[in-house]
Design a protein around this motif. Structure first.
Motif, PDB file in Angstrom:
ATOM      1  N   TRP A   1      -2.675  -0.718  -4.021  1.00  0.00           N
ATOM      2  CA  TRP A   1      -3.092  -0.728  -2.621  1.00  0.00           C
ATOM      3  C   TRP A   1      -1.848  -1.016  -1.778  1.00  0.00           C
ATOM      4  O   TRP A   1      -1.146  -1.994  -2.027  1.00  0.00           O
ATOM      5  N   TYR A   2      -1.633  -0.143  -0.780  1.00  0.00           N
ATOM      6  CA  TYR A   2      -0.553  -0.333   0.173  1.00  0.00           C
ATOM      7  C   TYR A   2      -1.158  -0.572   1.554  1.00  0.00           C
ATOM      8  O   TYR A   2      -2.235  -0.073   1.877  1.00  0.00           O
ATOM      9  N   LYS A   3      -0.412  -1.297   2.373  1.00  0.00           N
ATOM     10  CA  LYS A   3      -0.833  -1.635   3.737  1.00  0.00           C
ATOM     11  C   LYS A   3       0.217  -1.136   4.715  1.00  0.00           C
ATOM     12  O   LYS A   3       1.420  -1.351   4.497  1.00  0.00           O
TER      13      LYS A   3
ATOM     14  N   GLN B   1     -10.812   7.847  -0.537  1.00  0.00           N
ATOM     15  CA  GLN B   1     -11.188   6.672   0.249  1.00  0.00           C
ATOM     16  C   GLN B   1     -12.236   7.143   1.237  1.00  0.00           C
ATOM     17  O   GLN B   1     -11.933   7.890   2.155  1.00  0.00           O
TER      18      GLN B   1
ATOM     19  N   TYR C   1      -4.880   1.044   5.273  1.00  0.00           N
ATOM     20  CA  TYR C   1      -4.768   0.704   3.856  1.00  0.00           C
ATOM     21  C   TYR C   1      -4.889   1.973   3.023  1.00  0.00           C
ATOM     22  O   TYR C   1      -5.826   2.761   3.183  1.00  0.00           O
TER      23      TYR C   1
ATOM     24  N   CYS D   1      -4.940   3.570  -0.896  1.00  0.00           N
ATOM     25  CA  CYS D   1      -5.094   3.426  -2.340  1.00  0.00           C
ATOM     26  C   CYS D   1      -4.215   4.490  -2.998  1.00  0.00           C
ATOM     27  O   CYS D   1      -4.106   5.616  -2.483  1.00  0.00           O
TER      28      CYS D   1
ATOM     29  N   VAL E   1       0.458  -4.181  -1.402  1.00  0.00           N
ATOM     30  CA  VAL E   1      -0.462  -5.314  -1.335  1.00  0.00           C
ATOM     31  C   VAL E   1      -0.756  -5.855  -2.729  1.00  0.00           C
ATOM     32  O   VAL E   1      -0.647  -7.049  -2.991  1.00  0.00           O
TER      33      VAL E   1
ATOM     34  N   PHE F   1      -6.125 -11.383  -1.330  1.00  0.00           N
ATOM     35  CA  PHE F   1      -6.419 -10.006  -1.715  1.00  0.00           C
ATOM     36  C   PHE F   1      -6.784  -9.946  -3.197  1.00  0.00           C
ATOM     37  O   PHE F   1      -6.076 -10.506  -4.043  1.00  0.00           O
TER      38      PHE F   1
ATOM     39  N   GLY G   1      -6.562   7.071   3.289  1.00  0.00           N
ATOM     40  CA  GLY G   1      -6.416   5.828   4.027  1.00  0.00           C
ATOM     41  C   GLY G   1      -7.690   5.358   4.692  1.00  0.00           C
ATOM     42  O   GLY G   1      -8.590   6.147   5.015  1.00  0.00           O
TER      43      GLY G   1
ATOM     44  N   LEU H   1     -10.724  -2.902  -2.867  1.00  0.00           N
ATOM     45  CA  LEU H   1      -9.888  -4.012  -2.410  1.00  0.00           C
ATOM     46  C   LEU H   1     -10.738  -4.962  -1.582  1.00  0.00           C
ATOM     47  O   LEU H   1     -11.379  -4.532  -0.609  1.00  0.00           O
TER      48      LEU H   1
ATOM     49  N   ASP I   1      -4.115  -8.702   9.335  1.00  0.00           N
ATOM     50  CA  ASP I   1      -4.572  -7.755   8.315  1.00  0.00           C
ATOM     51  C   ASP I   1      -4.917  -6.403   8.924  1.00  0.00           C
ATOM     52  O   ASP I   1      -5.172  -5.442   8.183  1.00  0.00           O
TER      53      ASP I   1
END
Lengths: 113, 115
Positions: B36-38, B6, B90, B92, B48, B64, B108, B77, B86
């Motif tokens: 994808w996590y938040k 990222q 984030y 990946c 996500v 999203f 992140g 994303l 939001d």
């Protein structure tokens, strides 16, 4: 909803102590995971377990061990805590198989003094 | 071994605008999943969106959506109509379909949504 509960939100221990971090999930998940989260490094997998009494090393297992005596509980053990183990620790669980999302706990912020 | 990159440590966007977070990965696998996590500030990490590599259609979950380019090994994303809620880190993540179902995370991207 899946609930993954980590026993402590914040923990302060001293160098050389044996430290236990506990994680419990309530959804009968087969898989459980321990991660370490550090700024700029993302999440790194320490250990995981795919069944009771089964464990596998992740990417950074040195200095850690784990125990899974019951399906719902997965413990991370720091045998002799050191300052470089100060970090945020995240527990997660998931159903077996692929494409199953991991469900995370709130995390334990551990400080080793 | 798989790697996930990222390239944007931080991003900012104003409310109601659209923002795209980038993610690239390196693998020799042909079949895999991408996620994808938040992680909101001081709150739990949540999923996500997810994408199966064998599906050409891009996944969408409300505001999203992803742009999955398998040949380029890219998985960005897009967040439309950004909201203050939001604001989060984030991540990946990659999961191969062999062996254990473990995730490899990127480092992140911190997204800040401002009024």
């Amino acid at each position: 909803d899946v609930k993954v509960t980590q026993s402590s939100r914040y923990l302060v221990k001293r160098t050389g102590e044996k430290v236990f971090l506990e994680c419990v999930q309530d959804m009968d998940h087969e898989n459980m995971f321990w991660y370490r989260q550090d700024p700029g490094l993302g999440l790194r997998l320490i250990y995981f377990s795919y069944d009771v009494k089964m464990k596998e090393k992740g990417d950074i297992p040195e200095g850690y061990s784990v125990s899974r005596e019951k399906k719902e509980r997965f413990s991370l053990i720091l045998e002799s805590a050191s300052t470089n183990q100060t970090s945020m620790y995240l527990c997660a669980s998931s159903l077996g198989g692929y494409n199953q999302p991991q469900h995370f706990g709130d995390g334990t912020r551990l400080s080793i003094l | 071994a798989q790697t996930v990159t990222q390239s944007q440590p931080e991003m900012s966007v104003q409310e109601a605008e659209t923002v795209t977070l980038s993610c690239t990965y390196d693998t020799s696998e042909n079949n895999y999943y991408l996620f994808w996590y938040k992680q909101p500030p001081s709150r739990q990490m949540i999923l996500v969106i997810r994408q199966e590599a064998y599906k050409q259609q891009n996944a969408t979950e409300n505001r999203f959506s992803v742009n999955f380019q398998k040949a380029a090994k890219s998985f960005s994303l897009k967040i439309s109509d950004s909201q203050l809620g939001d604001t989060a880190m984030y991540f990946c993540a990659f999961m191969k379909l062999r062996g254990y179902s473990t995730l490899t995370f990127g480092k992140g991207t911190m997204l800040l949504v401002s009024p």
